[in-house]
Design a protein around this motif. Structure first.
Motif, mmCIF file in Angstrom:
data_model
loop_
_atom_site.group_PDB
_atom_site.id
_atom_site.type_symbol
_atom_site.label_atom_id
_atom_site.label_comp_id
_atom_site.label_asym_id
_atom_site.label_seq_id
_atom_site.Cartn_x
_atom_site.Cartn_y
_atom_site.Cartn_z
ATOM 1 N N SER A 142 15.940 25.104 56.481
ATOM 2 C CA SER A 142 14.771 25.943 56.243
ATOM 3 C C SER A 142 15.167 27.414 56.260
ATOM 4 O O SER A 142 16.232 27.789 56.760
ATOM 5 C CB SER A 142 13.688 25.685 57.299
ATOM 6 N N GLN A 143 14.270 28.235 55.705
ATOM 7 C CA GLN A 143 14.510 29.675 55.620
ATOM 8 C C GLN A 143 13.851 30.395 56.785
ATOM 9 O O GLN A 143 12.726 30.087 57.161
ATOM 10 C CB GLN A 143 13.940 30.201 54.306
ATOM 11 N N LYS A 144 14.541 31.372 57.332
ATOM 12 C CA LYS A 144 13.983 32.234 58.367
ATOM 13 C C LYS A 144 14.143 33.686 57.925
ATOM 14 O O LYS A 144 15.228 34.096 57.476
ATOM 15 C CB LYS A 144 14.719 32.042 59.707
ATOM 16 N N LEU A 145 13.081 34.461 58.046
ATOM 17 C CA LEU A 145 13.184 35.882 57.750
ATOM 18 C C LEU A 145 13.902 36.598 58.882
ATOM 19 O O LEU A 145 13.670 36.318 60.063
ATOM 20 C CB LEU A 145 11.800 36.490 57.547
ATOM 21 N N VAL A 146 14.763 37.548 58.506
ATOM 22 C CA VAL A 146 15.560 38.308 59.475
ATOM 23 C C VAL A 146 15.235 39.793 59.329
ATOM 24 O O VAL A 146 15.209 40.311 58.210
ATOM 25 C CB VAL A 146 17.074 38.090 59.236
ATOM 26 N N LYS A 147 14.999 40.459 60.445
ATOM 27 C CA LYS A 147 14.835 41.912 60.426
ATOM 28 C C LYS A 147 15.271 42.439 61.787
ATOM 29 O O LYS A 147 14.572 42.264 62.792
ATOM 30 C CB LYS A 147 13.386 42.308 60.144
ATOM 31 N N ILE A 148 16.442 43.047 61.835
ATOM 32 C CA ILE A 148 16.957 43.648 63.061
ATOM 33 C C ILE A 148 16.386 45.061 63.155
ATOM 34 O O ILE A 148 16.647 45.897 62.288
ATOM 35 C CB ILE A 148 18.502 43.681 63.070
ATOM 36 N N ASP A 149 15.607 45.327 64.166
ATOM 37 C CA ASP A 149 14.839 46.576 64.234
ATOM 38 C C ASP A 149 15.605 47.762 64.813
ATOM 39 O O ASP A 149 15.056 48.855 64.887
ATOM 40 C CB ASP A 149 13.561 46.360 65.054
ATOM 41 N N ARG A 150 16.841 47.571 65.228
ATOM 42 C CA ARG A 150 17.593 48.696 65.785
ATOM 43 C C ARG A 150 18.767 49.059 64.876
ATOM 44 O O ARG A 150 19.304 48.204 64.171
ATOM 45 C CB ARG A 150 18.107 48.375 67.194
ATOM 46 N N PRO A 151 19.167 50.317 64.859
ATOM 47 C CA PRO A 151 20.302 50.710 63.999
ATOM 48 C C PRO A 151 21.612 50.156 64.538
ATOM 49 O O PRO A 151 21.938 50.332 65.711
ATOM 50 C CB PRO A 151 20.278 52.241 64.062
ATOM 51 N N ILE A 152 22.356 49.469 63.673
ATOM 52 C CA ILE A 152 23.637 48.906 64.096
ATOM 53 C C ILE A 152 24.771 49.295 63.139
ATOM 54 O O ILE A 152 25.936 49.006 63.423
ATOM 55 C CB ILE A 152 23.579 47.375 64.219
ATOM 56 N N LEU A 153 24.447 49.950 62.020
ATOM 57 C CA LEU A 153 25.457 50.288 61.024
ATOM 58 C C LEU A 153 25.315 51.744 60.592
ATOM 59 O O LEU A 153 24.229 52.328 60.661
ATOM 60 C CB LEU A 153 25.324 49.388 59.792
ATOM 61 N N ARG A 154 26.420 52.310 60.121
ATOM 62 C CA ARG A 154 26.404 53.693 59.629
ATOM 63 C C ARG A 154 27.588 53.903 58.698
ATOM 64 O O ARG A 154 28.697 53.429 58.958
ATOM 65 C CB ARG A 154 26.488 54.678 60.800
ATOM 66 N N ILE A 155 27.338 54.602 57.585
ATOM 67 C CA ILE A 155 28.408 54.942 56.643
ATOM 68 C C ILE A 155 28.752 56.409 56.866
ATOM 69 O O ILE A 155 27.961 57.295 56.525
ATOM 70 C CB ILE A 155 27.961 54.707 55.194
#
Length: 507
Positions: A142-155
């Motif tokens: 099954s499909q699960k929606l994902v949304k990580i609400d904190r910043p974890i990446l930066r370019i």
């Protein structure tokens, strides 16, 4: 109409809950369900389900949605009032194998999606969102929606002291990788403070760790081999499964800075994804608002429909894009829907069979399309005060001055005179201001779903959108009051199309 900021507050909520096409469709679904729409499936027969007076929606790939309401006076072959928009925006997507590290940094491999202004993605607080496919206890997936609400990446950009060129140029394959943290910090989290930084690297031969799961044949490397294990753990925690339960995912990067209302007089929207969640939101709310009265469909002879497509930013040529069979196939199914059902017929009529001849029913699809109309709704360009020379001198749309009709002599947009007459009359009923836009002769012109759908279906089509600045930037700017104008225009289109269609005499 009096300009109102109220619809924009709901739009900001919509934007903040919709970092991906999957989330945009989910946000739209929730609004439709609340408004009394019923979800149906493509794989099911619709003849016994879809009835005059009913409201329905269907999704494909959970990133494209079509919703429609059937007038109680509907007859097979009648017209369909349509609005088409798209749910996707330029972004960076995580690669199938994303695990990277260099010079003590953990990095994530990404690929570009669409024509983004990629330099705007540098030095932003980024996170990840999308969908994950998980294996359930009963062996299904099954499909699960994902949304990580904190910043974890930066370019990170290169310091000016090391790069003194005026233009900011970079290699999209080697210099657009975000950093996710430090190798030393991850080793410390794992309790390996004395270990080598090489311990985070995957085995050269791709062999799995010595676990029970490694005894079973796996066609692909495990998710924790392909991606940094802690990222997989964070995703698993977010959706409430074990890391081993995640079989695959489609994740993209998004800016964690929330959409907001700004400007000296709170007249501007600052946000990602205005193109094209602006028109997606207006389409959904225009349809819902047109049905707010319990008697809205009583005298309606048409079908009111919105189509929100994925993949517009990459050409629309996919199963869930506008260049697919989705909209034509749905219109084909709707065009032959009976006007009444057996259980609704008077008892005197149930003693004999109602038969439609093959010759008559065979052209219902074409009959419907010949009297239907499609509004291709995609955001438009506002004049930029820092670059006025880039705009045609007599066609310079302004924010908060109304929706923009987009015109192009080379048919990059589908707007023509009969369409302008129709939309003017629709706008007049609600007091919605309109603007006109053409590109300069020495400028390229963007594209929309309008031409491909017009060619595919033969339905009359017009291109329009609300004006914005910085299109395809990670942070765009729009007008607060244009949201209300767009919703009111679409609401009026649905309410008055059946009446106006027969008054514009062009064959």
């Amino acid at each position: 109409m009096e300009a109102s900021a109220e619809p924009c507050h709901d739009f900001v909520t919509f934007l903040n809950s919709s970092p991906t096409p999957f989330h945009a469709v989910d946000s739209s679904k929730q609004r439709l369900l609340k408004a009394g729409f019923k979800e149906i499936k493509e794989r099911e027969a619709w003849a016994s389900t879809c009835k005059p007076g009913g409201k329905y929606f269907v999704t494909r790939n959970t990133s494209t949605l079509v919703a429609f309401a059937i007038g109680k006076k509907w007859k097979p072959g009648n017209s369909i009032a349509m609005i088409g928009a798209h749910t996707d925006s330029p972004c960076l997507r995580i690669k199938p194998i994303s695990k990277k590290q260099s010079d003590g940094f953990i990095q994530v491999g990404v690929e570009t999606y669409g024509g983004g202004i990629w330099h705007t993605w540098f030095d932003r607080d980024l996170s990840i969102a999308g969908r994950a496919m998980v294996k359930t206890a009963d062996g299904t997936f099954s499909q699960k929606l994902v949304k990580i609400d904190r910043p974890i990446l930066r370019i990170p950009t290169l310091a000016i002291h090391l790069h003194r060129e005026e233009s900011f140029s970079f290699n999209k394959e080697t210099q657009l990788f975000p950093i996710a943290g430090l190798v030393a910090a991850e080793l410390n989290r794992q309790g390996k403070t004395g270990g080598s930084q090489d311990e985070l690297k995957s085995n050269k031969d791709g062999s799995a760790a010595n676990t029970e799961e490694s005894k079973d044949f796996a066609p692909l490397k495990s998710m924790t081999d392909r991606h940094h294990p802690y990222i997989v753990e964070i995703i698993a925690h977010e959706i409430g499964v074990s890391p081993s339960g995640i079989i695959d995912f489609e994740l993209l990067l998004y800016d964690t800075q929330k959409s907001c209302i700004g400007g000296l007089n709170s007249e501007l929207i600052f946000s990602s994804r205005l193109d094209n969640l602006g028109m997606t939101f207006c389409s959904v709310m225009g349809l819902i608002n047109s049905l707010s009265s319990p008697s809205a469909l009583d005298a309606e002879s048409s079908i009111r429909l919105i189509a929100l497509f994925d993949h517009e930013e990459i050409g629309s040529l996919s199963a869930q894009g506008a260049d697919s069979n989705l909209l034509p196939s749905i219109i084909h199914r709707l065009s032959v829907l009976p006007s009444t059902h057996e259980e609704d017929r008077p008892s005197s009529e149930k003693s004999y069979d109602h038969v439609t001849s093959d010759s008559a029913s065979s052209t219902l699809y074409e009959q419907s399309l010949s009297t239907s109309f499609l509004i291709s709704a995609d955001m438009a360009h506002s004049v930029n005060p820092n670059y006025p020379a880039k705009y045609e001198s007599d066609h310079r749309p302004e924010m908060n001055r109304g929706t923009v009709l987009k015109i192009n002599a080379n048919a990059r947009y589908m707007t023509n005179s009969p369409g302008i007459v129709l939309v003017q009359e629709v706008a007049r009923r609600k007091g919605v201001p309109l603007q006109l836009f053409v590109v300069r002769n020495d400028s390229t012109c963007g594209g929309t779903i309008g031409p491909m759908l017009a060619a595919k279906m033969g339905a009359r089509t017009l291109d329009l959108g609300n004006p914005q600045l910085s299109m395809h930037s990670i942070r765009e700017t729009g007008g607060v009051y244009d949201v209300g104008y767009g919703i009111a225009l679409f609401e009026s289109f649905f309410e008055h199309y059946s009446e106006l269609e027969g008054k514009i005499m062009v064959e």
